[in-house]
Design a protein around this motif. Structure first.
Motif: not given
Length: 260
Positions: A8-9, A11-12, A15, A52, A72-74, A77, A90
């Motif tokens: 997750g980190k 791939w953020s 993005p 995405s 990935a939070p990024g 978003e 997430e």
């Protein structure tokens, strides 16, 4: 740190680079999927590892009810901006927060190979599928069938050697691996095909941004400067220069559909 947290980190980090310069090249795989699954307004879909949200957007446009999850939070978003009226959560592919028999279709494009345990992730996808539901798995073909492999190898040269079984782009590409896992958890593979996904860049800058949006490039930032990584990508791209600043990579992906 769990695989979910690590991936997750990574791939953020960039993005928008992934969304703008990398994911659109998967459109042939997404279109082939929609041709095969024939979604309707009654279809309930989970995009597992939605990134995405480009495939989610295409599925939503068929009238289907779509939910996406990603680590990935990024990327999430971007997916939410692209699909503002839909839910994107997430979550971990190995611990989906849904009841059994919830979805008609679960899709996983370039996602299951990044799970800490592939069998657990596919078992979770099966659990949330309705009886007769279908699981779509889209992954890179064998490394030797894709030019992008050489760019990813160049980036990988900046990293320490990974331990055996480490998640990565080609972790499920071995011949028969998907079929073996599906058979072990009583999923029947009913469709398999290769899909060509050529990458075409009109400038070297586009190519660099594309690969800088990947998890491996983000991981390399722990060991090399951003400038050095970009220079490494630029060097690896040179064999694929067509004319002026046009770069072309021919790549092959595998698309599976399994039924519960």
């Amino acid at each position: 740190m769990s695989t979910k947290q690590i991936q997750g980190k990574l791939w953020s980090i960039a993005p928008q680079y992934w969304s703008n310069y990398f994911e659109p090249f998967f459109l042939p795989m997404y279109k082939k999927t929609l041709e095969q699954v024939r979604l309707t307004e009654d279809s309930v879909v989970l995009d597992a590892g939605c990134g995405s949200g480009l495939f989610s957007y295409m599925a939503i446009n068929t009238g289907a009810q779509v939910m996406g999850v990603d680590a990935a939070p990024g990327l999430l978003e971007v997916a939410r901006e692209r699909n503002p009226e839909n839910n994107f959560l997430e979550e971990d592919l190995e611990a989906l927060p849904f009841a059994e028999n919830s979805f008609d279709l679960v899709t996983g494009f370039n996602s299951f190979q990044y799970a800490g345990n592939f069998t657990n992730a596919l078992s979770e996808a099966k659990r949330v599928l309705k009886d007769g539901g279908r699981l779509v798995i889209g992954i890179w073909d064998k490394p030797e069938y894709s030019d992008a492999t050489n760019i990813l190898k160049a980036i990988g040269s900046l990293l320490p050697p990974p331990p055996p079984g480490t998640p990565g782009p080609f972790a499920l590409s071995e011949e028969g691996k998907i079929e073996s896992i599906c058979n072990a958890i009583n999923l029947k593979v009913v469709y398999k095909t290769r899909v060509a996904c050529p990458f075409l860049y009109h400038t070297l800058e586009e190519a660099i941004k594309s690969f800088m949006g990947t998890g491996p490039a983000a991981a390399a930032m722990n060991y090399a400067s951003e400038k050095h990584i970009e220079k490494t990508i630029a060097g690896a791209m040179q064999p694929y220069l067509l004319t002026e600043e046009m770069y072309h990579l021919q790549n092959s992906f595998l698309l599976f559909i399994a039924e519960k």
